[in-house]
Design a protein around this motif. Sequence first.
Motif, short mmCIF file in Angstrom:
data_model
loop_
_atom_site.label_atom_id
_atom_site.label_comp_id
_atom_site.label_asym_id
_atom_site.label_seq_id
_atom_site.Cartn_x
_atom_site.Cartn_y
_atom_site.Cartn_z
N ILE A 199 -11.42 10.97 -1.19
CA ILE A 199 -9.96 10.52 -1.59
C ILE A 199 -10.08 8.99 -2.58
O ILE A 199 -11.08 8.31 -2.62
N TRP A 200 -8.96 9.57 -3.52
CA TRP A 200 -9.04 8.41 -4.53
C TRP A 200 -8.12 7.71 -4.60
O TRP A 200 -7.25 7.60 -3.87
N ILE A 229 -4.42 7.11 -2.12
CA ILE A 229 -4.15 5.71 -1.83
C ILE A 229 -3.66 4.90 -3.40
O ILE A 229 -4.44 4.61 -3.92
N TRP A 230 -2.65 3.49 -3.00
CA TRP A 230 -2.34 2.92 -3.91
C TRP A 230 -2.28 2.49 -3.77
O TRP A 230 -1.15 1.23 -2.57
N ASN A 257 -13.61 5.34 -4.58
CA ASN A 257 -13.91 6.39 -4.32
C ASN A 257 -14.11 6.21 -3.03
O ASN A 257 -14.93 5.61 -1.93
N GLU A 258 -13.43 6.26 -1.92
CA GLU A 258 -13.35 6.75 -0.30
C GLU A 258 -13.62 7.85 -0.10
O GLU A 258 -13.06 9.03 -0.21
N THR A 259 -14.19 8.10 1.55
CA THR A 259 -14.33 9.07 2.16
C THR A 259 -13.63 8.59 3.63
O THR A 259 -13.50 7.61 3.96
N VAL A 287 0.75 -1.53 0.05
CA VAL A 287 -0.25 0.01 0.66
C VAL A 287 0.62 1.46 -0.36
O VAL A 287 1.52 1.05 0.78
N TYR A 288 0.68 1.76 -0.54
CA TYR A 288 0.90 3.64 -0.75
C TYR A 288 0.29 4.85 -0.67
O TYR A 288 -1.03 4.38 -1.90
N THR A 289 0.48 5.84 0.34
CA THR A 289 0.12 7.21 -0.04
C THR A 289 0.95 7.96 -0.86
O THR A 289 1.63 8.27 -0.27
N ASP A 290 0.25 8.97 -1.31
CA ASP A 290 1.12 9.92 -2.08
C ASP A 290 0.84 11.17 -1.42
O ASP A 290 0.06 11.24 -0.25
N SER A 291 1.39 12.02 -1.31
CA SER A 291 1.36 13.51 -0.88
C SER A 291 0.16 14.08 -1.17
O SER A 291 0.08 14.86 -0.52
N SER A 292 -0.94 13.87 -2.17
CA SER A 292 -2.01 14.47 -2.24
C SER A 292 -3.25 13.36 -1.62
O SER A 292 -4.26 14.09 -1.79
#
Length: 223
Positions: free
Chosen positions: A124-125, A11-12, A115-117, A3-8
């Motif tokens: 969040i995409w 979530i990846w 898409n999540e909240t 799992v990755y999370t970028d600065s924007s």
Amino acid sequence: MTVYTDSSGVIWYNGFSETYRERKQLEEMSETTGIAGPPPESRTLFQRLSESSHPIALIFFLGFRIGSLVAYLLGLLFTKNFIFFFISVILLLAADFWNVKNISGRLLVGLRWWNETDDNGESIWVFETSDPSRYINPIDSKVFWILLYASPAFWIALAVFAVLKFEFLSLILVIIAVALTMTNALAFTKCDKFGKANSIASDVFGRVSGGFLSSITPSFLSR
């Protein structure tokens, strides 16, 4: 699954477990039997599509994506029952949106989004990509990306036509179609971009860490 999370705040996810070896199997069979397929330039469209790794998924993708356009055009030409016409096209558009987002994208090109909240109520995409070693069939990939971008372009052209003809009820339907198809197009474009960037970053990190470990291991063992 990593799992990755970028600065924007995106979530990846990286890691479908699926791998495909169809091309290698076909090449080995061709070398063994000496039987080769027809030249690429002489193959029909049906022969090209039959080479898909996921023919059923490809058929449903083509059916929903083209079916909504055909239903809209036929409704304009041959029916005066706007309610039935409107509901039929909306159902096809909804089915196409869900199919592309959850099934076709995952099977044909190894991408998926939703898409999540979060706890703060912010949207969040979330993007998910298959394992980089997975084989992506070029037929599946070409058909997916071409229709992903061509469909909203057709709907935009139909929107212009509806404005010029002063068909504002039809324009409402076309605007919904543009919104749904453009959402998938933008989401998968962003998903693909992050997937490629993540793959490059992982490759660079692996090489750097591997070189670092290989350089310190001999000195460590010499002690």
